[in-house]
Enzyme design. Structure first.
Site, PDB file in Angstrom:
ATOM      1  N   LYS A 103       0.827  -1.211   0.000  1.00  0.00           N
ATOM      2  CA  LYS A 103       0.000   0.000   0.000  1.00  0.00           C
ATOM      3  C   LYS A 103       0.857   1.255   0.000  1.00  0.00           C
ATOM      4  O   LYS A 103       0.466   2.271  -0.574  1.00  0.00           O
ATOM      5  CB  LYS A 103      -0.987  -0.009   1.165  1.00  0.00           C
ATOM      6  CG  LYS A 103      -2.027  -1.113   0.989  1.00  0.00           C
ATOM      7  CD  LYS A 103      -3.297  -0.911   1.773  1.00  0.00           C
ATOM      8  CE  LYS A 103      -4.293  -2.001   1.369  1.00  0.00           C
ATOM      9  NZ  LYS A 103      -5.613  -1.834   1.900  1.00  0.00           N
ATOM     10  N   LYS A 185      -3.853  -9.892  -6.025  1.00  0.00           N
ATOM     11  CA  LYS A 185      -5.108 -10.267  -5.398  1.00  0.00           C
ATOM     12  C   LYS A 185      -6.224  -9.295  -5.792  1.00  0.00           C
ATOM     13  O   LYS A 185      -5.982  -8.117  -6.005  1.00  0.00           O
ATOM     14  CB  LYS A 185      -4.874 -10.291  -3.883  1.00  0.00           C
ATOM     15  CG  LYS A 185      -5.902  -9.711  -3.026  1.00  0.00           C
ATOM     16  CD  LYS A 185      -5.513  -9.670  -1.582  1.00  0.00           C
ATOM     17  CE  LYS A 185      -5.868  -8.335  -0.976  1.00  0.00           C
ATOM     18  NZ  LYS A 185      -7.252  -7.931  -1.112  1.00  0.00           N
ATOM     19  N   LYS A 188     -10.908  -4.480  -3.212  1.00  0.00           N
ATOM     20  CA  LYS A 188     -11.976  -3.508  -3.428  1.00  0.00           C
ATOM     21  C   LYS A 188     -11.435  -2.118  -3.687  1.00  0.00           C
ATOM     22  O   LYS A 188     -12.127  -1.283  -4.244  1.00  0.00           O
ATOM     23  CB  LYS A 188     -12.998  -3.544  -2.287  1.00  0.00           C
ATOM     24  CG  LYS A 188     -12.504  -3.198  -0.925  1.00  0.00           C
ATOM     25  CD  LYS A 188     -13.680  -3.194   0.042  1.00  0.00           C
ATOM     26  CE  LYS A 188     -13.409  -3.984   1.307  1.00  0.00           C
ATOM     27  NZ  LYS A 188     -12.265  -3.484   2.078  1.00  0.00           N
TER      28      LYS A 188
HETATM   29  P1  ATP Z   1      -8.556  -3.057   0.381  1.00  0.00           P
HETATM   30  O1  ATP Z   1      -8.120  -3.067  -1.053  1.00  0.00           O
HETATM   31  O2  ATP Z   1      -9.181  -1.775   0.804  1.00  0.00           O
HETATM   32  O3  ATP Z   1      -7.482  -3.521   1.334  1.00  0.00           O
HETATM   33  P2  ATP Z   1      -9.690  -5.706   0.419  1.00  0.00           P
HETATM   34  O4  ATP Z   1     -10.457  -6.158  -0.772  1.00  0.00           O
HETATM   35  O5  ATP Z   1      -8.303  -6.202   0.588  1.00  0.00           O
HETATM   36  O6  ATP Z   1      -9.742  -4.108   0.441  1.00  0.00           O
HETATM   37  P3  ATP Z   1     -10.204  -5.917   3.294  1.00  0.00           P
HETATM   38  O7  ATP Z   1     -11.265  -5.088   3.943  1.00  0.00           O
HETATM   39  O8  ATP Z   1      -8.772  -5.493   3.436  1.00  0.00           O
HETATM   40  O9  ATP Z   1     -10.561  -6.053   1.721  1.00  0.00           O
HETATM   41  O10 ATP Z   1     -10.334  -7.417   3.794  1.00  0.00           O
HETATM   42  C1  ATP Z   1     -11.568  -7.979   4.242  1.00  0.00           C
HETATM   43  C2  ATP Z   1     -11.481  -9.497   4.262  1.00  0.00           C
HETATM   44  O11 ATP Z   1     -11.520 -10.008   2.911  1.00  0.00           O
HETATM   45  C3  ATP Z   1     -10.181 -10.034   4.863  1.00  0.00           C
HETATM   46  O12 ATP Z   1     -10.490 -11.192   5.611  1.00  0.00           O
HETATM   47  C4  ATP Z   1      -9.336 -10.398   3.665  1.00  0.00           C
HETATM   48  O13 ATP Z   1      -8.392 -11.414   3.947  1.00  0.00           O
HETATM   49  C5  ATP Z   1     -10.415 -10.878   2.690  1.00  0.00           C
HETATM   50  N1  ATP Z   1      -9.991 -10.715   1.289  1.00  0.00           N
HETATM   51  C6  ATP Z   1      -9.630  -9.543   0.692  1.00  0.00           C
HETATM   52  N2  ATP Z   1      -9.325  -9.748  -0.598  1.00  0.00           N
HETATM   53  C7  ATP Z   1      -9.475 -11.078  -0.832  1.00  0.00           C
HETATM   54  C8  ATP Z   1      -9.283 -11.914  -1.965  1.00  0.00           C
HETATM   55  N3  ATP Z   1      -8.884 -11.388  -3.129  1.00  0.00           N
HETATM   56  N4  ATP Z   1      -9.523 -13.234  -1.854  1.00  0.00           N
HETATM   57  C9  ATP Z   1      -9.925 -13.755  -0.682  1.00  0.00           C
HETATM   58  N5  ATP Z   1     -10.132 -13.036   0.449  1.00  0.00           N
HETATM   59  C10 ATP Z   1      -9.904 -11.708   0.391  1.00  0.00           C
HETATM   60 MG    MG Z   2      -7.101  -5.463   2.216  1.00  0.00          MG
END
Ligand code: ATP
Ligand code: MG
Length: 322
Positions: A103, A185, A188
């Site tokens: 990040k 990965k 969002k």
């Molecule tokens: P950001 O990009 O803002 O970090 P994010 O998509 O990584 O958003 P988080 O809020 O950081 O989402 O994570 C929420 C949950 O979703 C965590 O348990 C994380 O491990 C899971 N998660 C996030 N991305 C993935 C993915 N691509 N596949 C499986 N699990 C995921």
């Molecule tokens: Mg995340």
């Protein structure tokens, strides 16, 4: 949170609309088990995202009567415990966190202290509730390991204050990859909307995004390292249908990428349709949503305070005269 049951804790950042990765990697497992600082957020939009997230939890099937769903900002104990835990965390440990490295590389103009110490806040979130199990995606395992280290370090000095939490990682869907770059990965906060399936995407959008998903030149539907794009689609299809990778490979043996991508798109859209219908209904009921977070924040604060007071006493803070 009830005394004779195991405590399960997890959370999501309201940094955007939930993706299929968040659903398959985390949210879906919360259901099974329970039977940012980088980008400045527009305040009004951020509030709306958090509300949207709350409604999605319920639409996905989390019963707010049985699960304590609340906004972290309503429970002051998170920030209070995080400060104390900061004093039990080393700069070297935080420097090693891959999420911080990723990040801060992405937002080199705003590498703030909040981003750096975010894993300590996450540790506080978890430890505050004497959590036994934390369902997360693979990307959060490193933060959970750090949480365990901090808790063990604290316990070694002050006795058994914190429960040492265990991660729960689902068998499939624990790391869904970007549809545009299968080596990254799905996130969002990705700026490219075609990289992610959002839980609120309509049917046509979902099918179009899968059609455009980056695949390899091999044109074989096989789950293997050399084909990360197709492997990711197989993983998604498998997580949505419960079929094994071998079964999926057999089902599409001899078929082209076009057929396969369409099947994945339709399957995901079918899976999300009922959730989306419920989501739209729940979002309309503002009083219902407000009631849930109010009651649950009070309940969470009660349990959080129990741990916080214990920690404060152990480290030697003076007790408040009541
Ligand atoms: P950001 O990009 O803002 O970090 P994010 O998509 O990584 O958003 P988080 O809020 O950081 O989402 O994570 C929420 C949950 O979703 C965590 O348990 C994380 O491990 C899971 N998660 C996030 N991305 C993935 C993915 N691509 N596949 C499986 N699990 C995921
Ligand atoms: Mg995340």
């Amino acid at each position: 949170m009830i005394d004779d049951k195991k405590v399960l804790f997890s959370g999501m950042q309201a940094t955007g609309c939930l993706t299929l990765g968040n659903y398959l990697g985390a949210l879906k497992n919360w259901l099974t088990l329970s039977e940012e600082y980088t980008v400045r957020q527009d305040p009004a939009e951020f509030r709306q995202k958090a509300k949207n997230l709350l409604a999605l939890y319920i639409a996905a099937g989390l019963d707010p009567e049985k699960n304590c769903i609340y906004y972290q900002s309503h429970v002051s104990g998170h920030a209070e415990l995080a400060w104390i835990l900061n004093c039990f965390t080393y700069m070297g440990e935080l420097n090693r966190m891959t999420q911080f490295k990723d990040k801060s590389a992405k937002h080199a103009d705003n590498i703030n202290a909040g981003l750096f110490t975010y894993p300590v806040l996450m540790a506080a979130d978890i430890l505050l509730y004497q959590t036994d199990v934390v369902p997360v995606g693979i990307d959060q395992l490193q933060h959970l390991e750090l949480t365990r280290d901090i808790a063990q370090r604290f316990n070694a000095i002050y006795g058994d204050v914190f429960t040492i939490p265990e991660p729960f990682i689902g068998k499939t869907g624990a790391k869904i990859m970007s549809l545009q770059d299968p080596l990254k990965k799905m996130s969002k906060s990705d700026e490219n909307p075609n990289a992610s399936i959002y839980l609120t995407d309509d049917r046509d959008t979902i099918i179009r995004k899968f059609k455009r998903a980056v695949t390899d030149s091999e044109a074989k539907i096989l789950h293997r390292e050399e084909q990360p794009g197709v492997s990711n689609l197989i993983e998604i299809y498998s997580a949505c249908t419960g079929k094994s990778f071998e079964e999926v490979e057999k089902e599409f043996d001899g078929k082209g990428y076009g057929d396969f991508k369409l099947a994945v798109g339709e399957t995901v859209a079918d899976m999300l349709t009922p959730l989306q219908t419920r989501h739209a209904e729940i979002l309309k009921d503002k009083a219902y949503l407000d009631g849930i977070v109010k009651n649950n924040a009070e309940k969470a604060q009660y349990y959080a305070n129990k741990t916080l007071r214990k920690v404060q006493k152990k480290v030697g803070f003076n007790e408040k005269v009541r």
